[in-house]
Motif scaffolding. Sequence first.
Motif, PDB file in Angstrom:
ATOM      1  N   TYR A   1      -1.297   2.328 -17.219  1.00 50.28           N
ATOM      2  CA  TYR A   1      -1.375   3.764 -17.486  1.00 50.28           C
ATOM      3  C   TYR A   1      -0.148   4.399 -17.921  1.00 50.28           C
TER       4      TYR A   1
ATOM      5  N   TYR B   1       0.547   7.559  -7.268  1.00 47.90           N
ATOM      6  CA  TYR B   1      -0.298   8.664  -7.440  1.00 47.90           C
ATOM      7  C   TYR B   1       0.026  10.017  -7.604  1.00 47.90           C
TER       8      TYR B   1
ATOM      9  N   VAL C   1       2.671   1.644  -3.592  1.00 49.12           N
ATOM     10  CA  VAL C   1       1.562   1.788  -4.566  1.00 49.12           C
ATOM     11  C   VAL C   1       1.151   3.403  -4.238  1.00 49.12           C
ATOM     12  N   ASN C   2       0.839   3.636  -3.295  1.00 49.27           N
ATOM     13  CA  ASN C   2       0.165   5.231  -3.058  1.00 49.27           C
ATOM     14  C   ASN C   2       1.195   6.184  -3.532  1.00 49.27           C
TER      15      ASN C   2
ATOM     16  N   HIS D   1      -5.722  -5.977  -3.867  1.00 48.07           N
ATOM     17  CA  HIS D   1      -6.386  -4.609  -4.257  1.00 48.07           C
ATOM     18  C   HIS D   1      -5.116  -3.846  -4.631  1.00 48.07           C
ATOM     19  N   TYR D   2      -3.923  -3.807  -3.849  1.00 46.93           N
ATOM     20  CA  TYR D   2      -2.830  -3.094  -4.307  1.00 46.93           C
ATOM     21  C   TYR D   2      -2.007  -3.545  -5.425  1.00 46.93           C
TER      22      TYR D   2
ATOM     23  N   PHE E   1      -2.730  -1.261 -12.925  1.00 45.06           N
ATOM     24  CA  PHE E   1      -3.282  -0.252 -13.335  1.00 45.06           C
ATOM     25  C   PHE E   1      -1.850   0.760 -13.748  1.00 45.06           C
ATOM     26  N   PHE E   2      -1.024   1.037 -12.599  1.00 44.51           N
ATOM     27  CA  PHE E   2      -0.363   2.054 -13.191  1.00 44.51           C
ATOM     28  C   PHE E   2       0.718   1.651 -14.172  1.00 44.51           C
TER      29      PHE E   2
ATOM     30  N   GLU F   1      -3.872  -2.105  -8.547  1.00 46.22           N
ATOM     31  CA  GLU F   1      -3.147  -0.793  -8.421  1.00 46.22           C
ATOM     32  C   GLU F   1      -1.879  -0.821  -9.318  1.00 46.22           C
TER      33      GLU F   1
ATOM     34  N   LYS G   1       0.787  -1.413   0.202  1.00 46.56           N
ATOM     35  CA  LYS G   1       0.070   0.079  -0.145  1.00 46.56           C
ATOM     36  C   LYS G   1       0.993   1.236  -0.038  1.00 46.56           C
TER      37      LYS G   1
END
Length: 146
Positions: A103, A14, A10-11, A92-93, A99-100, A96, A7
């Motif tokens: 992206y 953002y 990955v945070n 979950h992480y 996703f990144f 993400e 977490k």
Amino acid sequence: NNAADVKNYVNNMYKQFPQYRYQHSAHNAQLENGSDLMINATNITGSLNKIGASGLAPVDDGTWNGYWSRIRNANFVLNNQGKLTLDDATNHYLGEAYFFRAYNYFNFLVAYGDLPYITKTLNTDSEELFSARESRYEVAKKIIAD
């Protein structure tokens, strides 16, 4: 080691969103840049005048290494998931991180077209540093898979 570590890692990803960069600076008005509300003359001249005095476009506008750095960060998380106990929070992480990676590859694809698609964490001596570019179509399929 655990979901909390993933977490935290990955945070930090953002921060690559333009909204984050502008929200934490004095340039909040720049969020409208390029929209139907605001066209900045710098962006117009910056994108139209990339050809130098030689008449050739530059090899790199400085974003190539930035994309690779962000993709490497996502790959680092995804390549080390075997060290984790997979549960809903960890998954979950990891989602993400996928996703990144997608992206950044999408933005990379828009900027450069064909490019190598790398899914492992590279070092300075990795053979993959010299990988051939894959077609836009193949890269797009991998982005969708992520």
